[in-house]
Design a protein around this motif. Sequence first.
Motif, PDB file in Angstrom:
ATOM      1  N   UNK A  71      20.121 -21.018  23.023  1.00  0.00           N
ATOM      2  CA  UNK A  71      18.655 -20.966  22.982  1.00  0.00           C
ATOM      3  C   UNK A  71      18.141 -19.551  22.725  1.00  0.00           C
ATOM      4  N   UNK A  72      18.951 -18.734  22.055  1.00  0.00           N
ATOM      5  CA  UNK A  72      18.552 -17.365  21.693  1.00  0.00           C
ATOM      6  C   UNK A  72      18.469 -17.262  20.178  1.00  0.00           C
ATOM      7  N   UNK A  73      17.679 -16.331  19.707  1.00  0.00           N
ATOM      8  CA  UNK A  73      17.558 -16.141  18.265  1.00  0.00           C
ATOM      9  C   UNK A  73      18.826 -15.493  17.708  1.00  0.00           C
ATOM     10  N   UNK A  74      19.040 -15.712  16.423  1.00  0.00           N
ATOM     11  CA  UNK A  74      20.185 -15.081  15.749  1.00  0.00           C
ATOM     12  C   UNK A  74      20.068 -13.563  15.855  1.00  0.00           C
ATOM     13  N   UNK A  75      18.883 -13.038  15.652  1.00  0.00           N
ATOM     14  CA  UNK A  75      18.688 -11.583  15.732  1.00  0.00           C
ATOM     15  C   UNK A  75      19.061 -11.047  17.106  1.00  0.00           C
ATOM     16  N   UNK A  76      18.654 -11.752  18.140  1.00  0.00           N
ATOM     17  CA  UNK A  76      18.976 -11.305  19.497  1.00  0.00           C
ATOM     18  C   UNK A  76      20.477 -11.364  19.748  1.00  0.00           C
ATOM     19  N   UNK A  77      21.108 -12.440  19.313  1.00  0.00           N
ATOM     20  CA  UNK A  77      22.565 -12.566  19.480  1.00  0.00           C
ATOM     21  C   UNK A  77      23.270 -11.419  18.769  1.00  0.00           C
ATOM     22  N   UNK A  78      22.867 -11.152  17.537  1.00  0.00           N
ATOM     23  CA  UNK A  78      23.486 -10.069  16.771  1.00  0.00           C
ATOM     24  C   UNK A  78      23.323  -8.725  17.477  1.00  0.00           C
ATOM     25  N   UNK A  79      22.119  -8.464  17.936  1.00  0.00           N
ATOM     26  CA  UNK A  79      21.857  -7.190  18.600  1.00  0.00           C
ATOM     27  C   UNK A  79      22.682  -7.056  19.884  1.00  0.00           C
ATOM     28  N   UNK A  80      22.658  -8.077  20.711  1.00  0.00           N
ATOM     29  CA  UNK A  80      23.356  -8.014  21.995  1.00  0.00           C
ATOM     30  C   UNK A  80      24.876  -8.079  21.854  1.00  0.00           C
ATOM     31  N   UNK A  81      25.359  -8.806  20.862  1.00  0.00           N
ATOM     32  CA  UNK A  81      26.807  -8.908  20.637  1.00  0.00           C
ATOM     33  C   UNK A  81      27.331  -7.791  19.736  1.00  0.00           C
ATOM     34  N   UNK A  82      26.407  -6.989  19.212  1.00  0.00           N
ATOM     35  CA  UNK A  82      26.759  -5.861  18.332  1.00  0.00           C
ATOM     36  C   UNK A  82      27.482  -6.330  17.069  1.00  0.00           C
ATOM     37  N   UNK A  83      26.859  -7.306  16.414  1.00  0.00           N
ATOM     38  CA  UNK A  83      27.366  -7.836  15.146  1.00  0.00           C
ATOM     39  C   UNK A  83      26.246  -7.725  14.123  1.00  0.00           C
ATOM     40  N   UNK A  84      26.563  -7.202  12.957  1.00  0.00           N
ATOM     41  CA  UNK A  84      25.551  -7.031  11.907  1.00  0.00           C
ATOM     42  C   UNK A  84      24.957  -8.384  11.509  1.00  0.00           C
ATOM     43  N   UNK A  85      23.637  -8.391  11.330  1.00  0.00           N
ATOM     44  CA  UNK A  85      22.957  -9.628  10.911  1.00  0.00           C
ATOM     45  C   UNK A  85      23.543 -10.179   9.620  1.00  0.00           C
ATOM     46  N   UNK A  86      23.882  -9.299   8.695  1.00  0.00           N
ATOM     47  CA  UNK A  86      24.427  -9.749   7.411  1.00  0.00           C
ATOM     48  C   UNK A  86      25.770 -10.463   7.602  1.00  0.00           C
ATOM     49  N   UNK A  87      26.589  -9.955   8.519  1.00  0.00           N
ATOM     50  CA  UNK A  87      27.865 -10.627   8.786  1.00  0.00           C
ATOM     51  C   UNK A  87      27.640 -11.982   9.442  1.00  0.00           C
ATOM     52  N   UNK A  88      26.716 -12.031  10.385  1.00  0.00           N
ATOM     53  CA  UNK A  88      26.434 -13.297  11.057  1.00  0.00           C
ATOM     54  C   UNK A  88      25.946 -14.328  10.051  1.00  0.00           C
ATOM     55  N   UNK A  89      25.156 -13.898   9.080  1.00  0.00           N
ATOM     56  CA  UNK A  89      24.694 -14.817   8.038  1.00  0.00           C
ATOM     57  C   UNK A  89      25.880 -15.384   7.262  1.00  0.00           C
ATOM     58  N   UNK A  90      26.864 -14.542   6.952  1.00  0.00           N
ATOM     59  CA  UNK A  90      28.068 -15.037   6.272  1.00  0.00           C
ATOM     60  C   UNK A  90      28.805 -16.028   7.156  1.00  0.00           C
ATOM     61  N   UNK A  91      28.947 -15.709   8.438  1.00  0.00           N
ATOM     62  CA  UNK A  91      29.663 -16.602   9.354  1.00  0.00           C
ATOM     63  C   UNK A  91      28.969 -17.960   9.453  1.00  0.00           C
ATOM     64  N   UNK A  92      27.642 -17.946   9.489  1.00  0.00           N
ATOM     65  CA  UNK A  92      26.876 -19.174   9.698  1.00  0.00           C
ATOM     66  C   UNK A  92      26.644 -19.981   8.420  1.00  0.00           C
ATOM     67  N   UNK A  93      26.704 -19.342   7.268  1.00  0.00           N
ATOM     68  CA  UNK A  93      26.350 -20.023   6.026  1.00  0.00           C
ATOM     69  C   UNK A  93      27.474 -20.144   5.007  1.00  0.00           C
ATOM     70  N   UNK A  94      28.347 -19.162   4.963  1.00  0.00           N
ATOM     71  CA  UNK A  94      29.357 -19.135   3.909  1.00  0.00           C
ATOM     72  C   UNK A  94      30.763 -19.473   4.381  1.00  0.00           C
ATOM     73  N   UNK A  95      30.913 -19.731   5.668  1.00  0.00           N
ATOM     74  CA  UNK A  95      32.231 -20.073   6.173  1.00  0.00           C
ATOM     75  C   UNK A  95      33.185 -18.906   6.251  1.00  0.00           C
ATOM     76  N   UNK A  96      32.648 -17.700   6.206  1.00  0.00           N
ATOM     77  CA  UNK A  96      33.491 -16.515   6.318  1.00  0.00           C
ATOM     78  C   UNK A  96      33.976 -16.365   7.760  1.00  0.00           C
ATOM     79  N   UNK A  97      35.249 -16.079   7.934  1.00  0.00           N
ATOM     80  CA  UNK A  97      35.791 -15.865   9.269  1.00  0.00           C
ATOM     81  C   UNK A  97      35.612 -14.409   9.679  1.00  0.00           C
ATOM     82  N   UNK A  98      35.317 -14.165  10.958  1.00  0.00           N
ATOM     83  CA  UNK A  98      35.144 -12.787  11.425  1.00  0.00           C
ATOM     84  C   UNK A  98      36.484 -12.083  11.600  1.00  0.00           C
ATOM     85  N   UNK A  99      36.419 -10.756  11.622  1.00  0.00           N
ATOM     86  CA  UNK A  99      37.631 -10.016  11.957  1.00  0.00           C
ATOM     87  C   UNK A  99      37.878 -10.181  13.461  1.00  0.00           C
ATOM     88  N   UNK A 100      38.986  -9.679  13.941  1.00  0.00           N
ATOM     89  CA  UNK A 100      39.370  -9.868  15.334  1.00  0.00           C
ATOM     90  C   UNK A 100      38.343  -9.297  16.304  1.00  0.00           C
TER      91      UNK A 100
END
Length: 86
Positions: free
Chosen positions: A35-64
């Motif tokens: 129930x949190x926004x993507x922006x908030x998750x990215x900021x708090x988890x320290x993950x770039x918004x652009x990477x999160x967009x790839x993870x959520x839309x393009x099926x890109x897997x994150x690094x370790x």
Amino acid sequence: CLVGSEMCIRDRRKRMKQRDKEFTERLREAVFNTDKSINRICKEAKIANSLMAFYLNDGMLPNTANLKRLCQYLNVSADWLLGLEE
């Protein structure tokens, strides 16, 4: 399958695409459950918004490192997020 054969390479790519798709679906589910926004998750988890967009839309897997951050933040296991367990 013969190592290096075209059929083997196609089969491997097909399995990888399915795994990546499952990761994306599970990540979306985990994000929705916060129930949190993507922006908030990215900021708090320290993950770039652009990477999160790839993870959520393009099926890109994150690094370790990002996988670990996502799992800790979303309170899910890496095995679950990657589709290795139910």
